[in-house]
Design a protein around this motif. Structure first.
Motif, short mmCIF file in Angstrom:
data_model
loop_
_atom_site.label_atom_id
_atom_site.label_comp_id
_atom_site.label_asym_id
_atom_site.label_seq_id
_atom_site.Cartn_x
_atom_site.Cartn_y
_atom_site.Cartn_z
N HIS B 38 0.18 3.02 -5.15
CA HIS B 38 -0.84 2.10 -4.66
C HIS B 38 -0.33 1.34 -3.45
CE1 HIS B 38 -4.43 2.24 -7.04
NE2 HIS B 38 -3.73 2.35 -8.15
N ALA B 39 0.92 0.86 -3.58
CA ALA B 39 1.52 0.11 -2.48
C ALA B 39 1.61 0.98 -1.24
CB ALA B 39 2.91 -0.37 -2.89
N GLN B 40 2.02 2.23 -1.45
CA GLN B 40 2.16 3.16 -0.33
C GLN B 40 0.80 3.37 0.36
OE1 GLN B 40 3.47 7.08 -1.52
NE2 GLN B 40 4.66 7.34 0.32
N GLN B 41 -0.22 3.56 -0.47
CA GLN B 41 -1.58 3.76 0.04
C GLN B 41 -2.04 2.54 0.84
OE1 GLN B 41 -3.00 6.77 -1.22
NE2 GLN B 41 -4.34 6.58 0.53
N PHE B 42 -1.77 1.36 0.28
CA PHE B 42 -2.19 0.13 0.94
C PHE B 42 -1.50 -0.03 2.28
CE2 PHE B 42 -0.97 -4.34 1.76
CZ PHE B 42 -2.22 -4.83 2.10
N LEU B 43 -0.19 0.20 2.29
CA LEU B 43 0.55 0.05 3.54
C LEU B 43 0.11 1.10 4.55
CD1 LEU B 43 4.10 -0.69 2.15
CD2 LEU B 43 2.43 -2.29 3.06
N HIS B 44 -0.28 2.27 4.04
CA HIS B 44 -0.75 3.32 4.93
C HIS B 44 -2.02 2.89 5.65
CE1 HIS B 44 -2.65 7.15 6.05
NE2 HIS B 44 -1.41 7.57 6.19
N SER B 45 -2.89 2.20 4.90
CA SER B 45 -4.16 1.82 5.53
C SER B 45 -4.06 0.49 6.28
CB SER B 45 -5.27 1.76 4.49
OG SER B 45 -4.86 0.95 3.42
N SER B 46 -3.04 -0.33 6.00
CA SER B 46 -2.89 -1.57 6.77
C SER B 46 -1.48 -1.66 7.35
CB SER B 46 -3.19 -2.79 5.91
OG SER B 46 -3.29 -2.44 4.58
N PRO B 47 -1.30 -1.04 8.52
CA PRO B 47 0.05 -0.90 9.07
C PRO B 47 0.72 -2.22 9.47
CG PRO B 47 -1.60 -0.13 10.63
CD PRO B 47 -2.31 -0.39 9.35
N ALA B 48 -0.08 -3.29 9.65
CA ALA B 48 0.53 -4.54 10.07
C ALA B 48 0.97 -5.40 8.88
CB ALA B 48 -0.43 -5.34 10.96
N ALA B 49 0.75 -4.87 7.66
CA ALA B 49 1.02 -5.69 6.48
C ALA B 49 2.52 -5.95 6.29
CB ALA B 49 0.44 -5.02 5.23
N VAL B 50 3.34 -4.91 6.47
CA VAL B 50 4.78 -5.09 6.24
C VAL B 50 5.36 -6.16 7.16
CG1 VAL B 50 7.04 -3.98 6.23
CG2 VAL B 50 5.05 -2.73 5.39
N PRO B 51 5.17 -6.04 8.49
CA PRO B 51 5.74 -7.09 9.35
C PRO B 51 5.18 -8.48 9.04
CG PRO B 51 4.35 -5.59 10.62
CD PRO B 51 4.56 -4.96 9.28
N LEU B 52 3.90 -8.55 8.65
CA LEU B 52 3.33 -9.86 8.33
C LEU B 52 4.04 -10.46 7.12
CD1 LEU B 52 1.24 -12.02 8.95
CD2 LEU B 52 -0.36 -10.83 7.44
N ILE B 53 4.28 -9.61 6.10
CA ILE B 53 4.97 -10.08 4.89
C ILE B 53 6.39 -10.54 5.26
CG2 ILE B 53 5.94 -9.37 2.67
CD1 ILE B 53 3.48 -7.41 2.50
N VAL B 54 7.08 -9.73 6.08
CA VAL B 54 8.45 -10.09 6.48
C VAL B 54 8.43 -11.40 7.27
CG1 VAL B 54 10.44 -9.38 7.87
CG2 VAL B 54 9.23 -7.70 6.48
N LEU B 55 7.42 -11.54 8.16
CA LEU B 55 7.33 -12.75 8.98
C LEU B 55 7.15 -13.98 8.09
CD1 LEU B 55 7.08 -14.15 11.75
CD2 LEU B 55 4.62 -13.65 11.68
N VAL B 56 6.20 -13.90 7.16
CA VAL B 56 5.94 -15.05 6.28
C VAL B 56 7.17 -15.34 5.43
CG1 VAL B 56 4.55 -15.84 4.32
CG2 VAL B 56 3.45 -14.67 6.24
#
Lengths: 267, 360
Positions: B38-56
């Motif tokens: 699920h996580a993989q699918q989510f990150l696949h569809s929202s590519p900016a999510a990882v950097p946003l999480i790291v930034l926060v």
């Protein structure tokens, strides 16, 4: 002999005469002819390197032949790009499907012919009408009885081979108004998925669209084709009726083991 | 002949068993997935999510360690000021990398443009506004050279821009004769050149026009990339140029346009650079190309093209900004910044590879 194996009086919808295409010293097309009649499934078979792909590329606008004439209906056409062939109503399903894996199903179906929002948003801000494209994509896929779409926005790379083929065929069937060309539509598929695609080809035919089917799979060709165009050494060797010839005879013609009977000779 | 005519228009014999088998070939119903999938699918569809999480996460961690000194409007906006130029150059880099290219010459184009803006004003006495336009023209020309070499001559973008990087940089030094135009002179005679360095305050928050330019540029490009046909085509080119071409995308002219646009954005960065450092210096912005690629990679944009969001690039640039300011306030050796950024780059690429496997 231009009305090969076809009742007289019906004119070919798409035809080509004397197509030549050279790549350096290699002659891929050597004065090739081609005829497709309304409402039929025409299979194009030929050995590897016989020039099938070059022929298909020429009539689908992907390459520009050095010589020769292509007619669509009564008009002589000179396609400079696949775009122009598409605009003329010729849709092609390429062997590699020509889908963008990272883009969604809807984005792929409308790639190169996107719908923009009406009014100022579309005119000045070039904004895409996502909902209209998704609606139409879903409608087309459902119309072909193809699939129950869970998420039309999902990336094509998350689909199976059969599903991708379905998207590519649906795209061609949705936008093709004159001719649909399919290059090896079953080559990459399993037995079950192939069967579904063959049914899909019949469905498209029922909608009145003539289909050019390029395939190496003789059982599939003999199952669905109305006529078989045998390509050899860069030109049309002959056109045969699958009801009158056996698979092994067709293969023998294709490979040059036997000569075509005189009544099937093309020009 | 008889063996085949009997089998015509019916399934082949070996296929006859299929009638009893399941018919759902193209079934889009999701199968059961694990949480990881699920996580993989989510990150696949929202590519900016990882950097946003790291930034926060990095903001929270540094905030917890340093406290109010870090979590102030002043510090936060200082980060924005510090990443403004990398953010703008990163926007140019994003466009190029989305087409599966890379532009190593961005920093050189930026400096050359800024030098042209300065020298045209001071050496030839042109009105500053005209000099700025000339700077943009030079940026566009540099981009055009890259674009033609990549799309028409079909040379690999890495090699092309490795070459033009040297060429533009050498041109910059030769033309400027290694001469710096001092800040006071510019301030007195051509304040327009320092426009993007001007600040305004909202409470304790200090913004420069350069920051505003970066935010507006990223917002504009985000819109263009996601909501126009041009943007979709750009992704398609990076994804599979052959497929894009067959779908009717005009790949060659689009690639030239992308590199020209990249050059223009670099010229904008050059103008902002004058505002940021005050002077016009041919030796400024030496690391802009590497920093922009870092922002793009940490921002989760795939170096293989076609995937990623420009917002990710902005988050990536901000992550680098947060790390450098945070570590400076803690008082560590600045080398720790580079060490951590290096680790982040490798992590980001590893995550990208994993997300791309979602297809399989």
């Amino acid at each position: 002999m231009s009305q090969i194996l076809h009742e007289t009086g019906v004119k070919p919808l798409l035809s080509a005469r004397g197509l030549v295409k050279r790549y350096g010293r290699v002659t891929a097309l050597d004065h090739a002819d081609f005829d497709l009649y309304p409402g039929e499934i025409l299979a194009v078979i030929g050995d590897n390197g016989a020039g099938k792909s070059s022929l298909i590329k020429a009539i689908s606008g992907a390459t520009i032949p050095d010589e020769g004439e292509i007619r669509l209906g009564d008009q002589v056409v000179n396609f400079k790009s696949p775009m122009e062939a598409r605009d003329a109503g010729i849709e092609t399903v390429y062997q590699n499907l020509a889908l963008s894996p990272a883009l969604s199903i809807a984005d792929n179906m409308f790639l190169g012919r996107e719908i923009r929002k009406p009014g100022v948003l579309g005119q000045w801000f070039r904004m895409l009408d996502r909902s209209a494209m998704e609606r139409q994509a879903r409608a087309k896929l459902t119309e072909l009885g193809l699939m129950t779409i869970q998420n039309i926005g999902q990336a094509v790379e998350t689909l199976s081979g059969g599903q991708r083929q379905g998207v590519a065929v649906a795209r061609a069937a949705a936008f093709g108004s004159r001719v649909v060309i399919m290059d090896e539509p079953t080559a990459a598929l399993g037995v079950k998925e192939s069967r579904r695609v063959l049914e899909l080809i019949q469905d498209v035919k029922k909608r009145g669209l003539p289909i050019v089917l390029i395939s190496h799979n003789m059982p599939h060709v003999f199952e669905v084709a109305d006529r078989i165009h045998i390509h050899r050494l860069g030109r049309r060797l002959c056109v045969v009726d699958p009801k009158q010839i056996s698979m092994s005879d067709a293969v023998a013609l294709m490979t040059g083991a036997t000569q075509p009977p005189t009544d099937a000779l093309a020009a | 002949m008889s063996e085949t005519s009997a089998g015509l228009h019916r399934p082949q014999e070996f296929e006859s068993v299929l009638s009893g088998s399941e018919t759902s070939v193209a079934n889009f119903e999701p199968e059961r997935r694990t949480a990881l999938q699920h996580a993989q699918q989510f990150l696949h569809s929202s590519p900016a999510a990882v950097p946003l999480i790291v930034l926060v996460a990095s903001l929270v961690i540094f905030g917890a360690i340093i406290g109010g000194r870090f979590f102030s409007a002043f510090s936060m906006t200082l980060i924005l000021q510090q990443v403004a130029i990398v953010g703008i150059v990163g926007a140019a880099q994003t466009l190029v990398i989305l087409t599966a290219g890379i532009d190593l010459s961005v920093g050189a184009i930026m400096v050359l443009s800024s030098v042209v803006m300065g020298q045209f004003t001071f050496r030839y006495g042109l009105p500053p506004a005209l000099s700025v336009l000339c700077g943009f023209a030079v940026g566009a020309l540099c981009g055009y050279i890259n674009g033609v070499l990549v799309s028409v001559m079909k040379l690999p973008p890495f090699i092309v821009t490795l070459g033009t990087w040297q060429i533009f940089l050498a041109t910059n030094f030769l033309y400027s004769a290694n001469e710096t135009i001092r800040s006071q002179e510019i301030g007195a005679q051509a304040p327009l050149l320092q426009f993007f360095g001007e600040t305004f305050k909202i409470g304790n928050a200090v913004f420069t026009y350069g920051v505003i330019a970066m935010v507006l540029l990223v917002a504009l490009l985000w819109y263009v990339l996601n909501h126009t046909a041009w943007g979709r085509h750009l992704h398609a080119i990076g994804d599979d140029p052959e497929a894009a071409k067959l779908s009717g995308v005009r790949v060659r002219p689009m690639l030239v346009t992308v590199y020209v646009l990249s050059g223009l954005i670099c010229a904008l960065a050059g103008w902002c650079l004058i505002g940021r450092i005050g002077s016009v210096s041919p030796t400024a912005g030496q690391f802009a190309n590497i920093e922009s690629i870092t922002a793009v990679v940490i921002g989760g944009i795939s170096l293989f093209g076609g995937r990623g969001s420009i917002l990710g690039m902005l988050f990536g640039a901000l992550i680098v900004g947060v790390f450098s300011l945070g570590l400076r306030l803690i008082g560590t050796d600045p080398q720790w910044t580079y060490l951590l950024i290096g680790a982040l780059i490798i992590l980001a690429v590893a995550i990208d590879q994993w997300i791309r496997k979602v297809a399989a």
